[in-house]
Structure formats: C-alpha cells, structure tokens
Design an enzyme around this catalytic site. Structure first.
Site, mmCIF file in Angstrom:
data_model
loop_
_atom_site.group_PDB
_atom_site.id
_atom_site.type_symbol
_atom_site.label_atom_id
_atom_site.label_comp_id
_atom_site.label_asym_id
_atom_site.label_seq_id
_atom_site.Cartn_x
_atom_site.Cartn_y
_atom_site.Cartn_z
ATOM 1 N N HIS A 57 0.837 -1.203 0.000
ATOM 2 C CA HIS A 57 0.000 0.000 0.000
ATOM 3 C C HIS A 57 0.870 1.250 0.000
ATOM 4 C CE1 HIS A 57 -3.214 2.533 2.222
ATOM 5 N NE2 HIS A 57 -3.633 2.339 0.988
ATOM 6 N N HIS B 193 -1.198 11.335 -1.326
ATOM 7 C CA HIS B 193 -2.509 10.901 -0.851
ATOM 8 C C HIS B 193 -3.451 12.051 -0.511
ATOM 9 C CE1 HIS B 193 -5.457 9.556 2.170
ATOM 10 N NE2 HIS B 193 -5.423 8.394 1.533
HETATM 11 O O1 G3P Z 1 -6.714 1.805 -2.990
HETATM 12 C C1 G3P Z 1 -6.864 1.305 -1.709
HETATM 13 C C2 G3P Z 1 -6.640 2.359 -0.656
HETATM 14 O O2 G3P Z 1 -5.429 2.995 -0.913
HETATM 15 C C3 G3P Z 1 -7.745 3.356 -0.600
HETATM 16 O O3 G3P Z 1 -7.641 4.240 0.463
HETATM 17 O O4 G3P Z 1 -7.158 6.408 1.444
HETATM 18 O O5 G3P Z 1 -5.432 4.641 1.509
HETATM 19 O O6 G3P Z 1 -5.976 5.793 -0.611
HETATM 20 P P1 G3P Z 1 -6.489 5.316 0.704
HETATM 21 MG MG MG Z 2 -4.793 4.657 -2.073
#
Ligand code: G3P
Ligand code: MG
Length: 247
Positions: free
Chosen positions: A16, A58
């Site tokens: 992630h 982000h």
């Molecule tokens: O794409 C999965 C996840 O990254 C979505 O949430 O807020 O971490 O971008 P966020």
């Molecule tokens: Mg994300």
C-alpha cells in the site's frame, strides 16, 4: 459485459502507498523495499498539481506528508519539485523527494513491479484527473502490462474509461453501496475494492458468482489477511508488508 482485465494475475498482497509503512508513503523509497521483500505489486495515489501534472500523494494538502504547505492542486510543479516527502517519517529519509507519477511509473517498470494506480482527484478536478492519468498511463506503460486503475471518484473512472477503453478499472469504495454492481457496470470495472471491515459475505458471494475479484484495504494484521483470503477475497492492500510477507 466485457470488463477489461489486467494482463497479470492479481497477487494476494499488494504493498500500500508504494512501500507500506517501511518507507515514507507514496515515495520512490518504498518501491525497492517492496520489491526486495518479494512483493509483485504496489498501490499508490495520484493527484494533479496546479500545472496539471500528476504527482504521487494521498492528501489534498501537503502538510501531513511533506514540508510544503497548501493544496496540491494549487501548487505549481516548481514548488512541488523542491519538497521533502521523507523527513516526516524519519530523518533517515530526509531529502526523499515528492515523486511525480512519471518517476514512480518508471521505477515500477524498472523494478518489475505491477501497479494499482489510484486516481485521487482533488475536489472539483475529478474529470481532468481521470483523463490526464489515463493518458499518461498509456504513454508510460506502452506495450507493457497496464496497471489496474481505481478511484473513489466515479467521475474520474468514467473519464479514464473514455480516454482508455482498454484500461482495467477498479471500483473503489469504503462500504459497497446497494447498487455496487450497477455502478461497476457503468464503467466496465474489473474489480471491487473496499474496506476490509465493511465487506460482508453477501457482497463476496455476489462478486464471486459474477467473477468479480474483491480487493480489500487496509489489512495490517497477518491473521486478518489470512481470514479475508480464506473467505474468497482476491487480494489485500497492506502497510505492514513486513508482517504479511509470503502470504
Ligand atoms: O486503494 C486502496 C486504498 O489505498 C484506498 O484508500 O485512502 O489509503 O488511498 P487510501
Ligand atoms: Mg490509495
């Protein structure tokens, strides 16, 4: 319904924000770490600057993850290029730049990492972000296997679909709404991405029957990940890529 699919098998765990918690989020520093731990795919977030250039970040604002101030969409590239996106995590990462989408895409290609590009438009920039990111993906990946492209913004997905009919899309939500399948169909999305804690078995059963992969964020506990995969979830996004190694 034809849903353009990735030309690659979705791995069970996806790092992630590039390198999870082992590097400053959404930075180039995370990519070799994910690759060295044996991960085959990474997820990261893409937003446009004031110049319309896609950057990997982000938040809509710069404060949390960089030493800059203000809105990403109101800041020109000349400023973004000077920012430190590493020191907020640890001084060992001081000097780590805020990366452009192009830099991250090229590093993924070099390292052999597959990608889930999350289109993260600033409010009011949904269409232009979807179009721009889709166009850049086609330029940057060329003949290589295209990334899976997801977004919480249906408007961004529609825009990306118009630019790139062949692009594999992921419908991204926290809790799947009642009509999630209809919403996926509207953009011929390949996969459903939702919060692990909001996924119920009826959604999983419907997805399975329709051949739709379900990907869950953000899963940092190994047992939780194992349980989700055992329930039929295709993949989990994780910040704890150290703990989930080898799943
Ligand atoms: O794409 C999965 C996840 O990254 C979505 O949430 O807020 O971490 O971008 P966020
Ligand atoms: Mg994300």
């Amino acid at each position: 319904m034809i849903r353009p699919a990735p030309a690659w098998e979705v791995p069970r765990v996806i790092a992630h924000r590039c390198g999870g918690a082992l590097a400053p989020e959404n930075t180039l520093a995370g990519l070799p770490i994910a690759a060295a731990l044996g991960y085959r795919a990474v997820e990261f977030d893409v937003m446009l600057s004031a110049d319309g250039t896609p950057w990997v970040i982000h938040d809509e604002t710069l404060e949390r993850t960089t030493n800059g101030r203000g809105n990403v969409c109101g800041t020109p590239d000349t400023i973004l290029r000077t920012l430190d996106a590493g020191a907020h995590q640890h001084r060992a990462f001081a000097g780590e730049p805020l990366p452009t989408f192009e830099a991250v895409a090229r590093a993924c290609r070099t390292l052999g990492l597959l990608a889930n590009v999350e289109i993260k438009p600033a409010q009011g920039f949904e269409k232009i972000t979807g179009e721009t990111v889709a166009r850049r993906i086609l330029e940057l990946w060329g003949d290589a296997p295209l990334p899976l492209v997801s977004s919480f913004s249906e408007e961004a997905l529609v825009a990306a679909r118009h630019v790139a009919p062949q692009l594999p899309l992921g419908y991204l939500c926290v809790r799947p709404p009642e009509d999630w399948m209809r919403r996926m169909d509207a953009v011929a999305a390949y996969s459903l991405h939702c919060a692990a804690r909001k996924l119920d078995d009826s959604v999983l059963a419907t997805a399975r029957a329709a051949g739709i992969p379900v990907l869950c964020f953000t899963v940092n506990d190994r047992q939780d990940a194992e349980a989700l995969l055992a329930r039929g979830v295709t993949a989990v996004f994780s910040d704890r890529i150290d703990s989930l190694r080898g799943l």
